[in-house]
Scaffold this active site. Structure first.
Site, PDB file in Angstrom:
ATOM      1  N   ARG A  52       0.851  -1.194   0.000  1.00  0.00           N
ATOM      2  CA  ARG A  52       0.000   0.000   0.000  1.00  0.00           C
ATOM      3  C   ARG A  52       0.884   1.240   0.000  1.00  0.00           C
ATOM      4  O   ARG A  52       2.097   1.138   0.066  1.00  0.00           O
ATOM      5  CB  ARG A  52      -0.936  -0.013   1.222  1.00  0.00           C
ATOM      6  N   GLN A  69      -2.984   2.485  10.023  1.00  0.00           N
ATOM      7  CA  GLN A  69      -1.649   2.568   9.406  1.00  0.00           C
ATOM      8  C   GLN A  69      -0.678   3.357  10.287  1.00  0.00           C
ATOM      9  O   GLN A  69       0.525   3.137  10.221  1.00  0.00           O
ATOM     10  CB  GLN A  69      -1.732   3.240   8.031  1.00  0.00           C
ATOM     11  N   ASP A  86      -2.078  10.972  -1.840  1.00  0.00           N
ATOM     12  CA  ASP A  86      -2.307  10.001  -2.916  1.00  0.00           C
ATOM     13  C   ASP A  86      -2.568  10.667  -4.256  1.00  0.00           C
ATOM     14  O   ASP A  86      -2.489  10.029  -5.305  1.00  0.00           O
ATOM     15  CB  ASP A  86      -3.475   9.084  -2.553  1.00  0.00           C
TER      16      ASP A  86
HETATM   17  O1  MRU Z   1      -4.807   3.346   1.933  1.00  0.00           O
HETATM   18  P1  MRU Z   1      -3.330   3.523   2.047  1.00  0.00           P
HETATM   19  O2  MRU Z   1      -2.759   2.961   3.300  1.00  0.00           O
HETATM   20  O3  MRU Z   1      -2.599   3.069   0.817  1.00  0.00           O
HETATM   21  O4  MRU Z   1      -3.183   5.099   2.135  1.00  0.00           O
HETATM   22  C1  MRU Z   1      -1.920   5.667   2.180  1.00  0.00           C
HETATM   23  C2  MRU Z   1      -1.930   7.106   2.436  1.00  0.00           C
HETATM   24  O5  MRU Z   1      -2.969   7.733   2.557  1.00  0.00           O
HETATM   25  C3  MRU Z   1      -0.615   7.788   2.458  1.00  0.00           C
HETATM   26  O6  MRU Z   1      -0.663   8.912   3.264  1.00  0.00           O
HETATM   27  C4  MRU Z   1      -0.285   8.199   1.032  1.00  0.00           C
HETATM   28  O7  MRU Z   1      -0.295   7.102   0.177  1.00  0.00           O
HETATM   29  C5  MRU Z   1       0.986   8.893   0.942  1.00  0.00           C
HETATM   30  S1  MRU Z   1       2.277   7.721   0.685  1.00  0.00           S
HETATM   31  C6  MRU Z   1       3.779   8.298   0.789  1.00  0.00           C
END
Ligand code: MRU
Length: 360
Positions: free
Chosen positions: A52, A201, A242
């Site tokens: 992820r 996370q 993202d």
């Molecule tokens: O759903 P996820 O865990 O993939 O979401 C990740 C995030 O929101 C992070 O903050 C984002 O990807 C920035 S990564 C350097």
């Protein structure tokens, strides 16, 4: 990042026909590696969130596509694999950016060369991610140094949301890169880590990373950040993203917007760290970003480790209750103090972004 004292990337090649990742759904309790052999493997681990983070799923998608080319290097097969991988997660633009770049590097090339070209391009994407994040680290470090000087060397308190660290990228992280560099430069630091429900996370991944690097940190419930800002205990917020649209709006993990609102109300600078692969120049506003709706089970259940070491999932809501689970929200550009990129820090405005990236 160092794992057991050894510098390790979060994705690595295994010969020329497989690649490895850490299974992030097993962290922080177990460090389990997975070896992936096909585009289908890559799609599966992106969907399940065993891998992820916006930049990392871009690299996983790229290697996945490279593996599909080994099986069938025709234009049709490449287009189908790009489509299949791109559909796995909708919000992070890095995945599509990497897949489209791979496709661009392959179509119009002789079929006999495509396997080698695809592998080399995937490696380039991974290596460039490391270089961009390192540069983000240096650029963000300057901001932290300024705050440390203003505080005459007193501890700088930084709040972060979700995981935008090493585990979310190929190396260094985006939001965490400046934090690691400031720590390594000897700046006294403390990080407030939002737990980041529903998938945690922050508690599971960011705290794991910071702990491994020896960075002083405290996990807080998502609702606690505003209180600490009012209390003068947050000097700055840094988050990842993202997708950033051409006007500077920022999509990031659900709950980021509320932190930006609280930061604005308390005059706490709110920075977003991103490689240019996260900018979607085709969208003029964050309102157009597709927001992933995830399983209600992520809200209705929680997983954790029992004292005997076993990991279990339990219900936390009354049977029959419904749940809604948007994975991301959009922070309007007006709430963002600055965008920290590999080319420097700019205002979250069309002019700010174009000033750094005139040709993209
Ligand atoms: O759903 P996820 O865990 O993939 O979401 C990740 C995030 O929101 C992070 O903050 C984002 O990807 C920035 S990564 C350097």
């Amino acid at each position: 990042m160092k794992i057991g004292g050894k510098h390790t990337r979060s994705i690595w090649t295994v010969g020329e026909d497989a690649f490895g990742i850490f299974d992030q759904t097993r962290l922080p309790h177990e460090l389990v590696t997975l070896t992936l052999h096909s585009a289908e493997d890559a799609a599966r681990v992106i969907r399940s969130m065993q891998t992820r983070g916006a930049p990392l799923i871009g690299a996983v998608g790229a290697y996945g596509l490279a593996l599909s080319v080994r099986e069938d290097a025709s234009d049709d097969a490449i287009n189908q694999a790009v489509e299949m991988l791109a559909e796995t997660r909708p919000t992070a633009i890095n995945l599509k950016w990497a897949l489209w770049r791979m496709r661009g590097a392959l179509l119009n090339q002789p079929h006999g060369k495509r396997v080698a070209l695809a592998w080399a391009e995937a490696q380039k994407i991974a290596d460039e991610d490391v270089a961009m994040n390192e540069a983000i680290g240096f650029n963000g470090l300057k901001i932290i140094e300024t705050i440390a000087e203003q505080k005459s060397g007193e501890t700088v308190n930084i709040l972060t949301h979700c995981n935008a660290g090493w585990l979310a990228t190929v190396d260094y992280g985006t939001a965490l890169a400046p934090i690691y560099m400031a720590h390594d430069a000897g700046i006294a630091l403390h990080v407030w880590v939002d737990e980041t429900r529903p998938r945690n996370q922050g508690a599971a991944l960011t705290a794991f990373e910071l702990g491994n690097h020896g960075v002083n940190h405290t996990i807080i419930a998502d609702n606690a950040g505003g209180h600490y800002m009012q209390d003068g205990q947050v000097d700055m917020v840094i988050v990842g993203t993202d997708r950033v649209t051409a006007n500077g709006d920022v999509a990031n993990k659900i709950g980021t917007y509320l932190k930006a609102l609280a930061a604005k109300d308390n005059n706490v600078p709110f920075y977003v760290a991103l490689p240019s692969s996260t900018i979607d120049w085709t969208l003029q506003s964050g309102r157009d970003i597709p927001i992933e709706e995830r399983s209600p089970d992520e809200v209705l259940k929680m997983s954790g480790r029992l004292q005997d070491g076993s990991v279990v999932t339990v219900d936390i809501a009354a049977p029959g209750s419904r749940a809604a689970n948007p994975g991301f929200d959009v922070t309007p550009a007006r709430l963002v103090t600055g965008l920290i990129t590999e080319r420097g820090t700019c205002a979250a405005t069309p002019e700010g972004l174009r000033g750094l990236f005139p040709k993209d």
